[in-house]
Enzyme design. Structure first.
Site, PDB file in Angstrom:
ATOM      1  N   SER A   1      -0.244   2.949  10.966  1.00  0.00           N
ATOM      2  CA  SER A   1      -1.511   1.274  11.313  1.00  0.00           C
ATOM      3  C   SER A   1      -0.122   0.510  11.254  1.00  0.00           C
ATOM      4  O   SER A   1       0.684  -0.215  10.644  1.00  0.00           O
ATOM      5  CB  SER A   1      -2.738   1.375  11.154  1.00  0.00           C
ATOM      6  N   TYR A  42      -1.669  -2.908  10.343  1.00  0.00           N
ATOM      7  CA  TYR A  42      -2.089  -2.969   9.170  1.00  0.00           C
ATOM      8  C   TYR A  42      -0.823  -2.250   8.392  1.00  0.00           C
ATOM      9  O   TYR A  42      -0.393  -2.900   7.471  1.00  0.00           O
ATOM     10  CB  TYR A  42      -3.662  -2.427   8.680  1.00  0.00           C
ATOM     11  N   HIS A  43      -0.873  -1.007   7.964  1.00  0.00           N
ATOM     12  CA  HIS A  43       0.566  -0.343   7.214  1.00  0.00           C
ATOM     13  C   HIS A  43       1.628  -0.686   7.728  1.00  0.00           C
ATOM     14  O   HIS A  43       2.508  -1.483   6.634  1.00  0.00           O
ATOM     15  CB  HIS A  43      -0.280   0.947   7.224  1.00  0.00           C
ATOM     16  N   THR A  83       1.280  -1.352   0.062  1.00  0.00           N
ATOM     17  CA  THR A  83       0.248   0.053  -0.030  1.00  0.00           C
ATOM     18  C   THR A  83       1.286   1.343  -0.385  1.00  0.00           C
ATOM     19  O   THR A  83       2.072   1.414   0.217  1.00  0.00           O
ATOM     20  CB  THR A  83      -1.480  -0.179   1.522  1.00  0.00           C
ATOM     21  N   LYS A  89       2.121  -4.575   6.417  1.00  0.00           N
ATOM     22  CA  LYS A  89       2.773  -4.162   4.636  1.00  0.00           C
ATOM     23  C   LYS A  89       4.358  -3.822   4.403  1.00  0.00           C
ATOM     24  O   LYS A  89       4.497  -4.808   3.596  1.00  0.00           O
ATOM     25  CB  LYS A  89       1.913  -3.554   4.436  1.00  0.00           C
TER      26      LYS A  89
HETATM   27  N1  LIG Z   1      -8.418  -2.163  -1.465  1.00  0.00           N
HETATM   28  C1  LIG Z   1      -7.751  -1.132  -1.242  1.00  0.00           C
HETATM   29  O1  LIG Z   1      -9.221   0.045  -1.067  1.00  0.00           O
HETATM   30  C2  LIG Z   1      -6.348  -1.395  -0.753  1.00  0.00           C
HETATM   31  C3  LIG Z   1      -5.545  -0.126  -1.390  1.00  0.00           C
HETATM   32  C4  LIG Z   1      -4.184  -0.474  -1.108  1.00  0.00           C
HETATM   33  C5  LIG Z   1      -4.423  -2.166  -0.414  1.00  0.00           C
HETATM   34  N2  LIG Z   1      -5.102  -3.328  -0.616  1.00  0.00           N
HETATM   35  C6  LIG Z   1      -4.289  -4.582  -0.498  1.00  0.00           C
HETATM   36  O2  LIG Z   1      -4.798  -5.395  -1.543  1.00  0.00           O
HETATM   37  C7  LIG Z   1      -5.506  -6.439  -1.052  1.00  0.00           C
HETATM   38  C8  LIG Z   1      -6.949  -7.146  -1.939  1.00  0.00           C
HETATM   39  O3  LIG Z   1      -7.312  -5.995  -0.778  1.00  0.00           O
HETATM   40  P1  LIG Z   1      -9.158  -6.027  -0.678  1.00  0.00           P
HETATM   41  O4  LIG Z   1      -9.413  -4.536  -0.934  1.00  0.00           O
HETATM   42  O5  LIG Z   1      -8.859  -7.282  -1.985  1.00  0.00           O
HETATM   43  O6  LIG Z   1      -9.596  -6.420   0.383  1.00  0.00           O
HETATM   44  P2  LIG Z   1     -10.432  -7.566   1.243  1.00  0.00           P
HETATM   45  O7  LIG Z   1     -10.847  -7.685   2.561  1.00  0.00           O
HETATM   46  O8  LIG Z   1     -11.764  -7.430   0.109  1.00  0.00           O
HETATM   47  O9  LIG Z   1     -10.367  -9.182   0.532  1.00  0.00           O
HETATM   48  C9  LIG Z   1      -9.176  -9.636   0.736  1.00  0.00           C
HETATM   49  C10 LIG Z   1      -9.053 -10.935   0.755  1.00  0.00           C
HETATM   50  O10 LIG Z   1      -8.106 -12.032   1.644  1.00  0.00           O
HETATM   51  C11 LIG Z   1      -8.747 -12.851   2.161  1.00  0.00           C
HETATM   52  N3  LIG Z   1      -7.570 -13.125   3.344  1.00  0.00           N
HETATM   53  C12 LIG Z   1      -7.023 -12.596   4.582  1.00  0.00           C
HETATM   54  N4  LIG Z   1      -6.277 -13.538   5.223  1.00  0.00           N
HETATM   55  C13 LIG Z   1      -6.608 -14.952   4.672  1.00  0.00           C
HETATM   56  C14 LIG Z   1      -5.681 -15.785   5.089  1.00  0.00           C
HETATM   57  N5  LIG Z   1      -5.339 -16.022   5.842  1.00  0.00           N
HETATM   58  N6  LIG Z   1      -5.563 -17.000   3.935  1.00  0.00           N
HETATM   59  C15 LIG Z   1      -6.834 -17.144   2.936  1.00  0.00           C
HETATM   60  N7  LIG Z   1      -7.189 -15.263   2.580  1.00  0.00           N
HETATM   61  C16 LIG Z   1      -7.334 -14.994   3.717  1.00  0.00           C
HETATM   62  C17 LIG Z   1      -9.951 -12.292   2.797  1.00  0.00           C
HETATM   63  O11 LIG Z   1     -10.927 -13.295   3.296  1.00  0.00           O
HETATM   64  C18 LIG Z   1     -10.829 -11.732   2.088  1.00  0.00           C
HETATM   65  O12 LIG Z   1     -11.377 -12.191   0.923  1.00  0.00           O
HETATM   66  C19 LIG Z   1      -4.632  -6.405   0.412  1.00  0.00           C
HETATM   67  O13 LIG Z   1      -4.046  -7.173   0.558  1.00  0.00           O
HETATM   68  C20 LIG Z   1      -4.921  -5.202   0.590  1.00  0.00           C
HETATM   69  O14 LIG Z   1      -4.409  -4.421   1.417  1.00  0.00           O
HETATM   70  C21 LIG Z   1      -6.317  -2.694  -1.070  1.00  0.00           C
END
Ligand SMILES: NC(=O)c1ccc[n+]([C@@H]2O[C@H](COP(=O)([O-])OP(=O)(O)OC[C@H]3O[C@@H](n4cnc5c(N)ncnc54)[C@H](O)[C@@H]3O)[C@@H](O)[C@H]2O)c1
Length: 387
Positions: free
Chosen positions: A181, A183-184, A146, A187
């Site tokens: 955070s 979370y960040h 991120t 990453k």
């Molecule tokens: N959506 C955004 O705006 C955004 C921005 C920057 C980065 N990201 C990154 O992109 C990725 C996807 O984001 P998203 O918005 O689709 O999130 P999301 O929460 O909708 O999807 C993540 C999925 O991963 C699954 N998951 C988590 N831990 C797991 C594990 N140990 N084993 C199997 N499955 C697991 C969850 O059940 C979920 O379905 C993430 O890593 C997030 O940090 C997203």
């Protein structure tokens, strides 16, 4: 037959649309998820705007529409036996790793949620690295990081690395990170582990530092007229990204929830550009022994600029929108310098889809169609208290 792509976190907001997009382009696709998000939503009492069928049901609907198979694996990335079995059986050329807990507010709620986030995210990334090293070190790993890893330094943000000169000597070193955070931070730690794997084991890794994503539909989700292939769209304070939340608040008649002064700037992108960026990374893999970092966003806006855009688009639909400044639950600069580079993906061919009034209007219209599902009790800030 094109390459095989395994998508970790395939049930998520970005994972499922990516799976359909690559399947539509002729890739052989498998998705893996442990349904963590569905479980935590139950626990926190939150719901997405539109209910999404489970992965196997969506894969069946997709097969009915296109004739394409998307293979489904349900389990935890961090469980080594399970992950190794999947990687051996599916034999991916590329692994896209979305499978983490991506909520900053959730990670700051209490000790348990911080640890859960760090343990899950680092455990997942480490397991993927060992699976690749052990089974096939040639697999290209595309990992979602991120832009929040960098924080808001008072200098331009480079793409992962920077030239540093100190005491007359120069080197190209990882760009300093200032996460806000746990979370960040997870990453940042993922990125450090991946770079180690590249240096020690010669892995090939692309780390995509993505900004907040907005959007509801993709070309593939529109193929099902019953809306069963839509991405999970979140508007609550734990999982909802700022623009998705503003759109929902506008539709339901709540003043837009601007945190603090609203001068916080970030790099944003449309969900269809997430698909484009990830696709470009699949098509142009990192070299063996390369840790390639690309900043994944198309435009920079402040929170106030976003709220003004939503107001203007809503007005054209006859909706009067106001804003309300809330005490910022986050510890972050509310007025700051922000200039992040994003040329790596553009030079691979990214054609940005910008945030026009038309895009906001279309989002408003879809949310209006689903207005009955909007829950006012989960839309306002208050529960996600940062410690
Ligand atoms: N959506 C955004 O705006 C955004 C921005 C920057 C980065 N990201 C990154 O992109 C990725 C996807 O984001 P998203 O918005 O689709 O999130 P999301 O929460 O909708 O999807 C993540 C999925 O991963 C699954 N998951 C988590 N831990 C797991 C594990 N140990 N084993 C199997 N499955 C697991 C969850 O059940 C979920 O379905 C993430 O890593 C997030 O940090 C997203």
């Amino acid at each position: 037959m094109k390459d095989k792509v395994l998508i970790l976190g395939g049930d998520g907001y970005l994972g499922w649309p990516t799976a359909m997009n690559l399947s539509n382009l002729g890739y052989s696709v498998a998705v893996l998820d442990n349904y963590f998000k569905r479980w935590i939503f139950n626990k926190l009492g939150i719901t997405p705007l539109i209910d999404c069928p489970n992965l196997q049901e969506r894969a069946n609907i997709w097969k009915g529409l296109t004739g394409n198979d998307i293979k489904v694996y349900v389990g935890d990335i961090g469980e080594q036996d399970f992950l190794f079995k999947v990687v051996k059986e599916f034999e991916p050329d590329t692994i896209i790793h979305y499978g983490e807990i991506p909520s900053a507010p959730y990670s700051m709620l209490n000790h348990n949620t911080s640890w859960e986030t760090i343990q899950n995210n680092l455990g997942a990334t480490l397991a993927v690295m060992w699976a690749i090293k052990t089974i096939n070190p040639d697999i290209h790993l595309i990992k979602l990081g991120t832009m929040g890893e960098y924080g808001t330094p008072n200098i331009d943000i480079e793409e992962g690395f920077m030239e540093i000169e100190q005491s007359g000597r120069k080197d190209r070193l990882p760009f300093p990170k200032l996460p806000g955070s746990f979370y960040h931070l997870s990453k940042v730690q993922d990125s450090d582990m991946l770079y180690l794997g590249v240096r020690m084991w010669g892995l090939r890794v692309t780390d995509l530092n993505q900004g907040p994503v907005y959007g509801i539909e993709t070309a593939e989700s529109r193929m099902d007229k019953e809306n069963r292939l839509m991405p999970h769209f979140h508007y609550d304070e734990f999982w909802g990204t700022v623009l998705n939340r503003f759109i929902t608040q506008a539709v339901v008649g709540i003043p837009l929830t601007v945190y603090g002064k609203g001068g916080q700037k970030r790099g944003f992108l449309n969900i269809i550009d997430t698909l484009q960026c990830v696709r470009l990374a699949v098509q142009n893999p990192a070299n063996k022994g390369e840790f390639r970092v690309m900043n994944q966003f198309t435009e920079i806006f402040s929170v106030n600029e976003l709220s003004e855009k939503v107001k203007a688009a809503a007005k054209n639909l006859g909706i009067d929108v106001t804003t309300k400044n809330y005490p910022n639950p986050r510890k972050e600069a509310e007025e700051h310098y922000y200039n992040a580079k994003n040329t790596n993906l553009l030079s691979l061919g990214l054609q940005p889809n910008y945030l026009t009034e038309k895009v906001i209007t279309e989002m408003l219209e879809i949310v209006m169609e689903n207005k009955k599902n909007i829950r006012q009790d989960i839309i306002l800030p208050g529960r996600a208290k940062w410690q």
